[in-house]
Design a protein around this motif. Structure first.
Motif, short mmCIF file in Angstrom:
data_model
loop_
_atom_site.label_atom_id
_atom_site.label_comp_id
_atom_site.label_asym_id
_atom_site.label_seq_id
_atom_site.Cartn_x
_atom_site.Cartn_y
_atom_site.Cartn_z
N TRP A 26 0.83 -1.20 0.00
CA TRP A 26 0.00 0.00 0.00
C TRP A 26 0.87 1.25 0.00
O TRP A 26 0.61 2.20 -0.75
N ASP A 27 1.87 1.27 0.86
CA ASP A 27 2.72 2.45 0.99
C ASP A 27 3.51 2.70 -0.29
O ASP A 27 3.64 3.84 -0.74
N ARG A 28 4.01 1.63 -0.90
CA ARG A 28 4.79 1.77 -2.14
C ARG A 28 3.92 2.33 -3.26
O ARG A 28 4.33 3.23 -4.00
N ALA A 29 2.69 1.82 -3.39
CA ALA A 29 1.78 2.31 -4.43
C ALA A 29 1.39 3.76 -4.17
O ALA A 29 1.30 4.57 -5.11
N TRP A 30 1.17 4.12 -2.91
CA TRP A 30 0.79 5.49 -2.57
C TRP A 30 1.91 6.47 -2.90
O TRP A 30 1.67 7.53 -3.49
N ARG A 31 3.14 6.12 -2.53
CA ARG A 31 4.27 7.02 -2.80
C ARG A 31 4.55 7.12 -4.29
O ARG A 31 4.94 8.19 -4.78
N ARG A 32 4.33 6.02 -5.02
CA ARG A 32 4.55 6.04 -6.46
C ARG A 32 3.56 6.97 -7.15
O ARG A 32 3.89 7.62 -8.14
N GLY A 33 2.34 7.04 -6.64
CA GLY A 33 1.33 7.87 -7.29
C GLY A 33 1.11 9.22 -6.65
O GLY A 33 0.27 9.99 -7.12
N ARG A 34 1.87 9.53 -5.58
CA ARG A 34 1.62 10.78 -4.85
C ARG A 34 1.91 12.01 -5.71
O ARG A 34 1.11 12.95 -5.74
N LYS A 35 3.03 12.03 -6.41
CA LYS A 35 3.36 13.21 -7.21
C LYS A 35 2.33 13.45 -8.30
O LYS A 35 1.89 14.59 -8.52
N GLU A 36 1.91 12.38 -8.98
CA GLU A 36 0.92 12.53 -10.03
C GLU A 36 -0.40 13.05 -9.45
O GLU A 36 -1.08 13.87 -10.07
N GLY A 37 -0.75 12.58 -8.25
CA GLY A 37 -1.98 13.05 -7.62
C GLY A 37 -1.91 14.53 -7.27
O GLY A 37 -2.88 15.27 -7.43
N LEU A 38 -0.75 14.97 -6.80
CA LEU A 38 -0.57 16.39 -6.48
C LEU A 38 -0.64 17.25 -7.74
O LEU A 38 -1.24 18.34 -7.73
N ILE A 39 -0.04 16.77 -8.82
CA ILE A 39 -0.08 17.52 -10.08
C ILE A 39 -1.50 17.63 -10.59
O ILE A 39 -1.93 18.70 -11.06
N ARG A 40 -2.26 16.54 -10.49
CA ARG A 40 -3.66 16.60 -10.91
C ARG A 40 -4.43 17.59 -10.06
O ARG A 40 -5.33 18.28 -10.55
#
Length: 281
Positions: A254-268
């Motif tokens: 869960w943590d790995r997937a969240w960190r991998r997608g965090r930047k893209e989520g912030l950009i969105r």
């Protein structure tokens, strides 16, 4: 339930306010090597396993261990929990920094950079004291120039000159989120609720941007204990160290997937669109 299962359950409840699910406890005991270790060691191992597990399968979901009905309702002005409720973290947001500044902090870490006052300190692999590649040593370059630390662990002349011109308040930028933070929590029944860092700063409640310190701060899947008297206001838990305890733990996937997608989520969140796909990614 066997006598050992009862002893383990009692020990876990007494020490950590956690009640393991009977099926999870049975699986745990059957998978533990024989002969079984003493009860204190077995309790510690079970506690560690639960911190790394999904509590919807590892903890008992009953009215006395989960959120009361209607807890997340915004129509209730406020109330306090009457029993302890263990939860796990599904999401965490830094409300104290702009989304774009968080994106920039993530990208600095990706480039191996660190901001120190007005300087950008960049890690450059394989440089010797003369700024040449030696094939093995990792140095630190200031604004793209000579490395700060040489192969013998001493400052280079260029680094000495750079530090003498640096501003007096050139402390390294913290590699952690500023807060206050908002969390998305879920109890053993899977009921979700938002939580707000009411007391700021809350010890250990931050996101680390430093990949070398993955165990610092809070991670996705971490366990949080909402103790009796925890305040819930308009459907949001108020996080206060007096009533809320961070137990720790992490669910790696869960943590790995969240960190991998965090930047893209912030950009969105900033642009309202998906970020461009970079070549080679």
């Amino acid at each position: 339930m066997s006598a050992l299962s009862t002893q383990l359950t009692t020990a876990l409840q007494t020490r950590y306010s956690l009640t393991p699910a009977p099926a999870y406890l049975t699986t745990f005991l059957s998978s533990t090597r024989q002969p079984l270790p003493p009860l204190p060691a077995l309790t510690s191992t079970l506690h560690f396993r639960i911190l790394a597990s999904d509590i919807t399968t590892s903890l008992l979901a009953s009215p006395s261990t989960t959120l009361p009905p209607g807890t997340s309702s915004t129509s209730t002005k406020e109330f306090r929990l009457t029993h302890a409720v263990p939860c796990q973290v599904l999401d965490i947001r830094d409300l104290g920094s702009s989304k774009w500044s968080q994106v920039e902090a993530i990208e600095r870490v990706e480039r191996g950079e660190e901001v120190r006052g007005r300087e950008v300190i960049r890690t450059v692999p394989g440089l010797n004291d003369d700024g040449e590649h030696d094939g093995s040593t990792t140095g630190t370059a200031t604004n793209g120039h000579a490395p700060t630390i040489g192969t013998r662990g001493l400052p280079t002349p260029a680094a000495t000159a750079a530090s003498s011109t640096a501003p007096a308040n050139s402390a390294a930028t913290p590699k952690r989120s500023q807060g206050p933070h908002q969390l998305l929590l879920a109890d053993a029944a899977g009921t979700q609720i938002r939580a707000f860092e009411h007391t700021h700063p809350f010890p250990r409640l931050f996101i680390t941007n430093d990949p070398t310190n993955n165990n610092e701060g809070i991670s996705i899947g971490a366990k949080i204990l909402l103790q009796p008297n925890t305040l819930v206001r308009r459907g949001m838990v108020m996080l206060d160290p007096q009533t809320v305890k961070i137990l720790g733990g992490k669910i790696e996937s869960w943590d790995r997937a969240w960190r991998r997608g965090r930047k893209e989520g912030l950009i969105r969140g900033v642009t309202g669109t998906n970020p461009p796909v970079r070549a080679g990614s």
